[in-house]
Design a protein around this motif. Structure first.
Motif, PDB file in Angstrom:
ATOM      1  N   MET A   1      -1.295   9.542   4.130  1.00  0.00           N
ATOM      2  CA  MET A   1      -0.361   9.354   3.336  1.00  0.00           C
ATOM      3  C   MET A   1      -0.401  10.522   2.374  1.00  0.00           C
ATOM      4  O   MET A   1      -1.247  10.863   1.681  1.00  0.00           O
ATOM      5  N   PRO A   3       1.317  10.733  -1.087  1.00  0.00           N
ATOM      6  CA  PRO A   3       2.411  10.341  -2.367  1.00  0.00           C
ATOM      7  C   PRO A   3       2.061  11.341  -3.387  1.00  0.00           C
ATOM      8  O   PRO A   3       0.932  12.024  -3.372  1.00  0.00           O
ATOM      9  N   LEU A  73       0.623  -0.269  -2.670  1.00  0.00           N
ATOM     10  CA  LEU A  73       1.007   1.106  -2.942  1.00  0.00           C
ATOM     11  C   LEU A  73       2.574   0.974  -3.548  1.00  0.00           C
ATOM     12  O   LEU A  73       2.789   2.012  -4.256  1.00  0.00           O
ATOM     13  N   LEU A  79       6.178   7.480  -7.324  1.00  0.00           N
ATOM     14  CA  LEU A  79       6.247   8.352  -6.096  1.00  0.00           C
ATOM     15  C   LEU A  79       7.450   8.898  -5.831  1.00  0.00           C
ATOM     16  O   LEU A  79       8.599   8.266  -6.038  1.00  0.00           O
ATOM     17  N   LEU A  82       6.732  10.051   0.074  1.00  0.00           N
ATOM     18  CA  LEU A  82       5.576   9.159   0.967  1.00  0.00           C
ATOM     19  C   LEU A  82       5.791   9.517   2.221  1.00  0.00           C
ATOM     20  O   LEU A  82       6.550   9.339   2.961  1.00  0.00           O
ATOM     21  N   LEU A 103      11.606   7.555  -5.015  1.00  0.00           N
ATOM     22  CA  LEU A 103      11.311   8.027  -3.975  1.00  0.00           C
ATOM     23  C   LEU A 103      12.541   8.864  -3.344  1.00  0.00           C
ATOM     24  O   LEU A 103      13.754   8.348  -3.298  1.00  0.00           O
ATOM     25  N   LEU A 106      10.789   9.706   2.686  1.00  0.00           N
ATOM     26  CA  LEU A 106       9.660   8.746   3.248  1.00  0.00           C
ATOM     27  C   LEU A 106       9.752   9.091   4.622  1.00  0.00           C
ATOM     28  O   LEU A 106      10.723   9.444   5.415  1.00  0.00           O
TER      29      LEU A 106
END
Length: 172
Positions: A1, A3, A73, A79, A82, A103, A106
């Motif tokens: 991950m 972030p 999370l 974030l 991600l 975000l 992703l």
């Protein structure tokens, strides 16, 4: 991950992630040196960091996880990106993931995520890149998602088990 975190507050969210995926904690755990008193997790095992141009002091952090995506999370509201690609994630995509207001990127590709996509994907107002390739998502892609994602410049849903037609963006 991977972030992007704003230190030190989001370090707490990484530590809460540790508490979920590292049960029970032990000395031989890959997270044994993750210390809540250290506000720079870049020195922790299995974490790599880098600066991102244009952001005041954020980092990209790489952590490997398996199982389902932990709900903790989704408390990390700062974030920006991600990247959970290439892990061994399974289960469905939690609707809570759509509550991350900042975000932009992703990437959940190359996992074993399944079920249908949450209808509230349309809440990702800032999202620019959505990469869901090489999973086991099935059913139809919910309609009404794409018209709400004005900033989306990259979408990859390839190598899944979707059925039906891809909803088109309606002209307004």
């Amino acid at each position: 991950m991977n972030p992007i975190l704003t230190f030190p507050l989001d370090v707490l969210y990484v530590l809460s992630l540790k508490s979920v995926v590292d049960q029970p904690a032990s000395e031989d755990s890959p997270f044994a040196d993750w210390n809540e008193n250290d506000t720079t997790p870049c020195r922790w095992s299995d974490i790599s960091c880098m600066n991102i141009t244009g952001y005041p002091n954020p980092r990209v952090i790489r952590i490997s996880v398996s199982g389902s995506i932990p709900d903790q999370l989704f408390n990390a509201t700062s974030l920006h990106s991600l990247f959970l690609y290439g892990n061994n994630l399974s289960g469905s995509l939690p609707p809570l993931i759509c509550n991350l207001p900042m975000l932009k990127n992703l990437d959940l590709s190359n996992n074993s995520l399944s079920s249908s996509l949450p209808k509230n994907l349309k809440n990702f107002k800032q999202l620019q890149r959505l990469i869901l390739a090489e999973n086991k998502f099935n059913s139809e892609i919910p309609g009404g998602i794409w018209p709400k994602l004005d900033n989306l410049v990259q979408l990859d849903c390839s190598s899944n088990e979707f059925n039906g037609l891809i909803p088109v963006q309606s002209e307004s």
